[in-house]
Write a protein that holds these residues in place. Structure first.
Motif, short mmCIF file in Angstrom:
data_model
loop_
_atom_site.label_atom_id
_atom_site.label_comp_id
_atom_site.label_asym_id
_atom_site.label_seq_id
_atom_site.Cartn_x
_atom_site.Cartn_y
_atom_site.Cartn_z
N ALA A 90 1.86 8.98 9.63
CA ALA A 90 2.52 7.67 9.88
C ALA A 90 2.24 6.83 8.63
O ALA A 90 1.27 6.96 7.84
N PHE A 91 3.42 5.85 8.58
CA PHE A 91 3.48 4.80 7.44
C PHE A 91 2.61 3.73 7.92
O PHE A 91 2.71 3.48 9.22
N ILE A 107 -8.79 12.79 8.75
CA ILE A 107 -7.69 11.77 8.68
C ILE A 107 -8.07 11.28 7.15
O ILE A 107 -9.09 11.01 6.51
N LYS A 108 -6.67 11.14 6.39
CA LYS A 108 -6.62 10.74 5.07
C LYS A 108 -5.68 9.67 4.83
O LYS A 108 -4.66 9.61 5.40
N LEU A 109 -6.24 8.49 4.32
CA LEU A 109 -5.47 7.35 4.00
C LEU A 109 -5.00 7.54 2.54
O LEU A 109 -5.81 7.81 1.68
N VAL A 128 -6.27 16.80 14.59
CA VAL A 128 -5.90 15.31 14.58
C VAL A 128 -4.31 15.33 14.91
O VAL A 128 -3.60 15.82 13.98
N ASN A 129 -4.04 15.27 16.06
CA ASN A 129 -2.70 15.43 16.45
C ASN A 129 -1.65 14.20 16.52
O ASN A 129 -0.26 14.70 16.37
N ALA A 130 -2.11 13.19 16.56
CA ALA A 130 -1.51 11.81 16.33
C ALA A 130 -2.18 10.80 15.90
O ALA A 130 -3.34 10.82 15.83
N LEU A 131 -1.10 10.12 15.02
CA LEU A 131 -1.62 9.11 14.47
C LEU A 131 -0.79 7.70 14.26
O LEU A 131 0.69 8.06 14.38
N VAL A 132 -1.03 6.33 14.52
CA VAL A 132 -0.44 5.25 14.62
C VAL A 132 -1.09 4.23 13.86
O VAL A 132 -2.35 4.08 14.02
N VAL A 140 -6.10 2.17 12.39
CA VAL A 140 -5.22 3.21 12.64
C VAL A 140 -5.83 3.87 13.81
O VAL A 140 -6.90 3.89 14.14
N ILE A 141 -5.00 4.51 14.91
CA ILE A 141 -5.46 4.94 16.04
C ILE A 141 -5.18 6.55 15.91
O ILE A 141 -3.89 6.82 15.57
N SER A 142 -6.15 7.27 16.16
CA SER A 142 -5.98 8.80 16.15
C SER A 142 -6.13 9.67 17.52
O SER A 142 -7.06 9.11 18.17
N GLY A 143 -5.35 10.59 17.86
CA GLY A 143 -5.45 11.27 18.95
C GLY A 143 -5.76 12.94 18.64
O GLY A 143 -5.16 13.25 17.73
N GLY A 144 -6.75 13.22 19.15
CA GLY A 144 -7.21 14.69 18.78
C GLY A 144 -7.27 15.90 19.71
O GLY A 144 -7.30 15.61 20.71
#
Length: 155
Positions: A90-91, A107-109, A128-132, A140-144
């Motif tokens: 995600a940008f 998760i990498k920034l 880590v399946n989803a990022l926004v 950043v919100i992540s779904g795992g």
């Protein structure tokens, strides 16, 4: 018509309502009007378009992230650092950063001006399946794969 295992994204680009469609199948990305982007050695799992619609990012089973110039179709660079399959990208809202997630739970920034990994977090006990990003770019919100949603303050 799409073949099994393919998917499409359509995104309006510019004020004139022009749209580009992206079709992903195996190791290639097709941009319509017709352009094929080749640069991964394994299956492509995720795509994101920069807020200015100039850059496409792709994450793959080959553990890499590619950045593409959407005007020319040329690969800008490859980001290396994940030890697992890249499953989510995600940008940031300002387009200066990218966040990526992998099946290694990390998760990498990324700083897109230097193309460097500026922060790595152990995000989930599974993939880590989803990022926004939040709209202000601060969270950043992540779904795992561990069935959790997590919020990360990054600045």
């Amino acid at each position: 018509m799409l073949l099994k295992g393919c998917y499409q994204i359509t995104r309006p680009i510019g004020k004139g309502g022009f749209a580009r469609t992206f079709e992903v199948s195996d190791k290639t990305i097709q941009v319509w009007p017709k352009r094929i982007l080749i640069g991964h050695s394994e299956c492509i799992n995720c795509l994101a378009i920069s807020p200015d619609s100039q850059i496409l990012v792709s994450g793959s089973d080959d553990k890499t992230i590619n950045l593409w110039n959407l005007n020319t179709g040329e690969k800008i660079c490859t980001l290396l650092g994940h030890t697992g399959l890249v499953l989510s990208v995600a940008f940031s809202p300002n387009g200066k950063n990218l966040v990526s997630g992998s099946d290694d739970g990390k998760i990498k920034l990324w700083d897109l001006s230097t193309k460097e990994d500026i922060c790595t977090r152990n995000g989930h006990s599974g993939s880590v399946n989803a990022l926004v990003f939040s709209l202000d770019g601060q969270i950043v919100i992540s779904g795992g794969g561990d069935n959790m949603i997590k919020m990360w303050r990054i600045y």
